[in-house]
Design a protein around this motif. Structure first.
Motif, mmCIF file in Angstrom:
data_model
loop_
_atom_site.group_PDB
_atom_site.id
_atom_site.type_symbol
_atom_site.label_atom_id
_atom_site.label_comp_id
_atom_site.label_asym_id
_atom_site.label_seq_id
_atom_site.Cartn_x
_atom_site.Cartn_y
_atom_site.Cartn_z
ATOM 1 N N SER A 7 0.860 -1.172 0.000
ATOM 2 C CA SER A 7 0.000 0.000 0.000
ATOM 3 C C SER A 7 0.898 1.224 0.000
ATOM 4 N N LEU A 8 1.164 1.762 -1.181
ATOM 5 C CA LEU A 8 1.996 2.945 -1.304
ATOM 6 C C LEU A 8 1.638 3.671 -2.586
ATOM 7 N N PRO A 9 1.834 4.991 -2.603
ATOM 8 C CA PRO A 9 1.521 5.743 -3.823
ATOM 9 C C PRO A 9 2.312 5.180 -5.004
ATOM 10 N N THR A 10 1.605 4.892 -6.084
ATOM 11 C CA THR A 10 2.234 4.267 -7.252
ATOM 12 C C THR A 10 1.744 4.938 -8.526
ATOM 13 N N ILE A 11 2.696 5.361 -9.338
ATOM 14 C CA ILE A 11 2.395 5.987 -10.629
ATOM 15 C C ILE A 11 2.587 4.937 -11.722
ATOM 16 N N ALA A 12 1.626 4.858 -12.637
ATOM 17 C CA ALA A 12 1.771 3.983 -13.805
ATOM 18 C C ALA A 12 2.530 4.761 -14.883
ATOM 19 N N ASP A 13 3.693 4.264 -15.230
ATOM 20 C CA ASP A 13 4.562 4.875 -16.237
ATOM 21 C C ASP A 13 4.454 4.024 -17.503
ATOM 22 N N GLU A 14 3.305 4.100 -18.166
ATOM 23 C CA GLU A 14 2.993 3.188 -19.265
ATOM 24 C C GLU A 14 4.012 3.201 -20.386
ATOM 25 N N ASP A 15 4.527 4.365 -20.744
ATOM 26 C CA ASP A 15 5.462 4.438 -21.865
ATOM 27 C C ASP A 15 6.926 4.385 -21.441
ATOM 28 N N GLY A 16 7.184 4.298 -20.138
ATOM 29 C CA GLY A 16 8.559 4.180 -19.648
ATOM 30 C C GLY A 16 9.339 5.477 -19.589
ATOM 31 N N HIS A 17 8.702 6.621 -19.835
ATOM 32 C CA HIS A 17 9.466 7.879 -19.870
ATOM 33 C C HIS A 17 9.969 8.294 -18.485
ATOM 34 N N VAL A 18 9.215 8.011 -17.420
ATOM 35 C CA VAL A 18 9.691 8.372 -16.074
ATOM 36 C C VAL A 18 10.912 7.516 -15.716
ATOM 37 N N ALA A 19 10.822 6.224 -15.985
ATOM 38 C CA ALA A 19 11.957 5.336 -15.708
ATOM 39 C C ALA A 19 13.195 5.774 -16.494
ATOM 40 N N ALA A 20 13.003 6.148 -17.746
ATOM 41 C CA ALA A 20 14.130 6.610 -18.565
ATOM 42 C C ALA A 20 14.713 7.899 -17.999
ATOM 43 N N LYS A 21 13.848 8.814 -17.584
ATOM 44 C CA LYS A 21 14.294 10.084 -17.007
ATOM 45 C C LYS A 21 15.107 9.846 -15.732
ATOM 46 N N LEU A 22 14.739 8.806 -14.980
ATOM 47 C CA LEU A 22 15.446 8.478 -13.745
ATOM 48 C C LEU A 22 16.738 7.689 -13.987
ATOM 49 N N GLY A 23 16.986 7.289 -15.215
ATOM 50 C CA GLY A 23 18.208 6.555 -15.537
ATOM 51 C C GLY A 23 18.136 5.075 -15.196
ATOM 52 N N VAL A 24 16.922 4.530 -15.148
ATOM 53 C CA VAL A 24 16.740 3.123 -14.795
ATOM 54 C C VAL A 24 17.243 2.233 -15.922
ATOM 55 N N ARG A 25 18.101 1.271 -15.553
ATOM 56 C CA ARG A 25 18.645 0.328 -16.533
ATOM 57 C C ARG A 25 18.148 -1.086 -16.311
ATOM 58 N N GLU A 26 17.728 -1.391 -15.081
ATOM 59 C CA GLU A 26 17.184 -2.712 -14.790
ATOM 60 C C GLU A 26 16.139 -2.581 -13.700
ATOM 61 N N LEU A 27 15.316 -3.610 -13.569
ATOM 62 C CA LEU A 27 14.250 -3.597 -12.577
ATOM 63 C C LEU A 27 14.481 -4.700 -11.555
ATOM 64 N N PRO A 28 14.111 -4.454 -10.319
ATOM 65 C CA PRO A 28 13.708 -3.164 -9.794
ATOM 66 C C PRO A 28 14.926 -2.258 -9.596
ATOM 67 N N THR A 29 14.690 -0.969 -9.580
ATOM 68 C CA THR A 29 15.715 0.021 -9.242
ATOM 69 C C THR A 29 15.126 0.926 -8.169
ATOM 70 N N THR A 30 15.926 1.226 -7.163
ATOM 71 C CA THR A 30 15.487 2.095 -6.079
ATOM 72 C C THR A 30 16.406 3.294 -6.011
ATOM 73 N N LEU A 31 15.805 4.483 -6.012
ATOM 74 C CA LEU A 31 16.556 5.730 -5.877
ATOM 75 C C LEU A 31 16.295 6.299 -4.491
ATOM 76 N N PHE A 32 17.327 6.815 -3.879
ATOM 77 C CA PHE A 32 17.241 7.421 -2.559
ATOM 78 C C PHE A 32 17.499 8.910 -2.737
ATOM 79 N N LEU A 33 16.470 9.708 -2.479
ATOM 80 C CA LEU A 33 16.533 11.148 -2.712
ATOM 81 C C LEU A 33 16.633 11.906 -1.395
ATOM 82 N N THR A 34 17.367 12.998 -1.424
ATOM 83 C CA THR A 34 17.463 13.877 -0.262
ATOM 84 C C THR A 34 16.130 14.603 -0.081
#
Length: 187
Positions: free
Chosen positions: A127-154
């Motif tokens: 149970s957590l906020p989840t965005i559907a990134d249907e075309d993969g543009h958010v993942a690409a913008k984040l630099g994701v190369r494999e799944l799962p990928t976790t980013l830790f932001l300040t």
């Protein structure tokens, strides 16, 4: 019976493997909550570029994104229901979300629709906020190369670190803490 030379070669290979594993743990830390320590150059940046994105939560229909999560470090996990390794992160992520109110968590389900994302959340009791990134543009913008990928932001939404592959509870805790510290040091 193997010759002495074969035994020596086998032992040397075994020692080389053990040494390589020890070096890997020293460089990337382990999953028991111990992160690698390295000297910090105070003149250099403490975190990477600012990240911005938003979308519609697949469960609530509300707009969610980093702009709605000010002042806290954020853990962003990028996954997909078709990813075979992604369910391995579900249980540690669930435990992390339940135990941490000082860190926000946001998921991005990439390259599939909201229905698949909802099914994954339900199947993995998340149970957590989840965005559907249907075309993969958010993942690409984040630099994701494999799944799962976790980013830790300040807390100002700059990338402090990134982990490719399932992140255990120790990794989630230690990297989120490091992101919080990097955000404090930068402000």
């Amino acid at each position: 019976m193997p010759s002495a030379r074969v035994i020596v070669i086998a032992l040397a290979a075994l020692l080389a493997g053990v040494a390589a594993a020890a070096v890997a743990v020293m460089l990337v830390g382990d999953d028991d909550g111990r992160a690698p320590t390295a000297p910090t150059d105070a003149s250099g940046p403490l975190s990477g570029p600012e990240v911005r994105f938003s979308g519609i939560d697949v469960t609530t229909g509300a707009v969610v994104g980093l702009g709605k999560l000010p002042g806290k470090p954020v853990v962003v996990t990028v996954w997909a229901s078709w990813c075979s390794a992604c369910p391995k992160q579900a249980e540690p992520l669930q435990r992390f979300v339940a135990a941490n109110d000082r860190v926000s968590v946001l998921a991005v389900d990439t390259q599939e629709d909201a229905e698949a994302a909802r099914a994954f959340l339900t199947a993995n009791d998340l149970s957590l906020p989840t965005i559907a990134d249907e075309d993969g543009h958010v993942a690409a913008k984040l630099g994701v190369r494999e799944l799962p990928t976790t980013l830790f932001l300040t807390s100002d939404h700059r990338v402090a670190s990134m982990w490719e592959g399932p992140a255990g509870i120790g990794r989630l805790k230690s990297a989120a803490l490091a992101a919080a510290r990097a955000g404090q040091a930068a402000s």
